[in-house]
Design an enzyme around this catalytic site. Structure first.
Site, PDB file in Angstrom:
ATOM      1  N   HIS A 183       0.781  -0.733  -0.242  1.00  0.00           N
ATOM      2  CA  HIS A 183      -0.173  -0.141  -0.310  1.00  0.00           C
ATOM      3  C   HIS A 183       0.586   1.351  -0.070  1.00  0.00           C
ATOM      4  O   HIS A 183       0.617   1.766  -0.240  1.00  0.00           O
ATOM      5  CB  HIS A 183      -1.167   0.222   1.249  1.00  0.00           C
ATOM      6  CG  HIS A 183      -2.804  -0.911   1.298  1.00  0.00           C
ATOM      7  ND1 HIS A 183      -2.634  -1.602   2.410  1.00  0.00           N
ATOM      8  CD2 HIS A 183      -2.940  -1.146   0.285  1.00  0.00           C
ATOM      9  CE1 HIS A 183      -4.020  -1.908   1.873  1.00  0.00           C
ATOM     10  NE2 HIS A 183      -3.996  -1.937   0.453  1.00  0.00           N
ATOM     11  N   CYS A 480      -3.693  -2.765 -16.524  1.00  0.00           N
ATOM     12  CA  CYS A 480      -4.594  -2.850 -14.731  1.00  0.00           C
ATOM     13  C   CYS A 480      -4.323  -3.243 -13.790  1.00  0.00           C
ATOM     14  O   CYS A 480      -4.866  -2.256 -12.575  1.00  0.00           O
ATOM     15  CB  CYS A 480      -5.643  -2.486 -15.063  1.00  0.00           C
ATOM     16  SG  CYS A 480      -6.878  -4.418 -14.832  1.00  0.00           S
TER      17      CYS A 480
END
Length: 550
Positions: A183, A480
């Site tokens: 993250h 993506c």
């Protein structure tokens, strides 16, 4: 010192450390029976205050930052965790001790599960610290508050803290732990902050030490001549000015058009993305609309949510991914509980095993939303690993008059891509999971960070194979995953033959500016060269030498 560089760029500034509070004790004196019900209510109020704070920040964030904040809020509202804390309080533990003990019990479960569940440990302990702060009447822990630019160092940053970084103050960051798809790395890439992860111990760097960080090569240097450092930073500033000046659409230097799309999770994110140079949406993460929803929403409710995203890109391409629930995105109505290995379990399209009607209901909602707007809706299914799965989902999507596509993130799909191409209208490569599965390495493991970069030649070879198949069958191939947001790798992907690249909207300008500096022929030369590289470092250095892009 060297680590894994995940966001290119140079910065020279004093060090500021993130210091997490000492973890609370797991045990303590016994709470009087007469105080236990009040203590339960105190815990409920504290945990709900944390949830509300995270959701409020999520509404102001965008892209991956909003996703992370929303998912972390869902973790703070997790019923099993809350029940465990309440049970301990009713058994005589003070709220702070109960919160600490329940959290460590869940940490042990997450670590045992491994994979994407293990990466939630940092999130869970961050929730613990925030709840305990409320219980003790203290401010929630977080970032330091400097009044001038600094380079942020930490053993590992809580995703919530990373999502709140101000790039004008925190001009670069480095962590001892983490990986290229953590993250921290994802959000740093979105914000354009030079970032290095998996550095190892940085204990010899003190608060205020002047450091030169290079996010491209993954290095931290100190005792550097100040004038030399500032010259390097000034040169890098010119690169950033080109990024700021880029307006799109994306073309290579010789005019080859590349469709740059945005990854979004809801209507608000789609509106923000529509204000950028994004030509559409390449990944609409529908599961993030329903992380806290206990029961399957009605078709009308789903259609309303999807319609907000489609309406933001009227007349443009919007790729809607069906529910990718499970693993680190536990949608309550579409997640199997207590899986021994969630990242290899019932997730994505496999949730039909839990609810066979879920997929059809979602397709009906997407169709309803598409009919009510003027967007060009494409439907893409995650975690497809067999040809029968691809055929079945395509038939159901086509029955509703929509384009049918699949994610290429399971190695079996990449290996048999020619057969899959015959079944579908388009494919999109999810590089985060594809890399993790190809390299058999937890993408959040600092020790394995060198394995989990998409620059690994085996991963590059599979992506090139998929692109070549798309050209042969004249069907669109997009990317993506986070690889699309790396400007250097984006050029390589274009050279492989990718038709579109989708990323957090904040990363689009950097990719567009990089493509404008190179020709298609140079991209193709780099693409040919990297697949025969000896290792990930050589692959990246080879591409950089050919393209001259950081």
């Amino acid at each position: 010192m060297r680590g894994t560089g995940v966001v290119a760029g140079l910065a020279y500034a004093p060090v500021a450390w993130v210091r997490r509070p000492e973890p609370p004790s797991l045990t303590g004196p016994e709470l009087p029976a007469a105080d236990r019900e009040a203590a339960v209510e105190q815990f409920k109020a504290a945990s709900e205050a944390v949830v509300e704070g995270l959701l409020a920040r999520a509404k102001k964030a965008e892209g991956e930052a909003a996703d992370v904040l929303t998912m972390t809020a869902g973790l703070a509202r997790d019923k099993a965790w809350r029940k465990s804390v309440i049970r301990l309080i009713k058994g005589g533990a003070y709220p702070v001790n109960a919160t600490a003990k329940a959290t460590e019990d869940f940490v042990a479960l997450f670590l045992k599960a491994g994979g994407l569940m293990a990466e939630r440990v940092t999130d869970l302990r961050d929730i613990r610290d925030r709840v305990c702060a409320h219980l003790e009447g203290r401010p929630e822990p977080g970032l330091p508050n400097p009044d001038s630019p600094v380079i942020l160092l930490a053993d590992d940053l809580a995703p919530v803290d990373t999502a709140g970084l101000d790039p004008k103050i925190f001009v670069a960051l480095a962590t001892e732990l983490g990986g290229p798809t953590s993250h921290t790395a994802i959000i740093a890439r979105q914000l354009g902050i030079p970032c290095v992860v998996a550095v190892g111990s940085m204990s010899n760097l003190d608060e205020g030490d002047m450091v030169l960080i290079d996010g491209g090569e993954g290095s931290l240097r100190w005792n550097v001549d100040e004038n030399a450092a500032l010259e390097l930073v000034a040169a890098d500033l010119k690169r950033r000015e080109k990024i700021d000046a880029w307006t799109g659409p994306a073309h290579t230097k010789d005019g080859h058009h590349v469709q740059l799309l945005a990854n979004v999770q809801d209507g608000e994110a789609a509106k923000r993305a529509a204000a950028t140079a994004a030509e559409g949406v390449g990944l609409f993460r529908t599961e993030l609309c329903f992380l806290g929803t206990q029961q399957e929403p009605s078709i009308d409710t789903q259609a309303e949510e999807y319609g907000q995203v489609l309406a933001a890109f009227e007349g443009k391409k919007v790729v809607v991914r069906t529910l990718d629930s499970g693993s680190d995105k536990p949608v309550p109505f579409a997640t199997l509980k207590d899986e021994p290995n969630p990242s290899l379990g019932v997730r994505g399209i496999r949730t039909q095993m839990i609810n066979p009607y879920l997929f059809g209901h979602q397709l009906d909602a997407i169709k309803q939303a598409a009919d009510a707007t003027n967007a060009d809706a494409w439907v893409m299914c995650p975690m497809i690993s067999t040809l029968p799965e691809a055929r079945e989902v395509t038939q159901q999507i086509h029955a509703r008059g929509l384009r049918a596509g699949i994610m290429v993130e399971v190695p079996s799909t990449a290996l048999l891509i020619d057969q899959f191409m015959e079944e579908v209208d388009f494919v999109s490569i999810g590089t985060n999971d594809l890399t993790q599965y190809v390299m058999a390495a937890d993408r959040l493991s600092a020790e394995l960070a060198s394995f989990t970069t998409p620059w690994q030649p085996a991963v590059l070879a599979l992506m090139a194979k998929v692109a070549k198949s798309g050209e042969h069958f004249d069907k669109p191939v997009g990317v993506c995953g986070e690889a699309a947001a790396d400007p250097l790798l984006a050029c390589v992907l274009v050279g492989m033959g990718m038709n579109s690249l989708s990323m957090a909207s904040g990363a689009i300008a950097a990719v567009g500016a990089a493509l404008a500096e190179v020709t298609l022929e140079e991209c193709q030369a780099a693409a040919r060269a990297v697949v025969s590289a000896f290792d990930a470092e050589q692959a990246r250095n080879t591409a950089k030498a050919i393209l001259g892009v950081s």
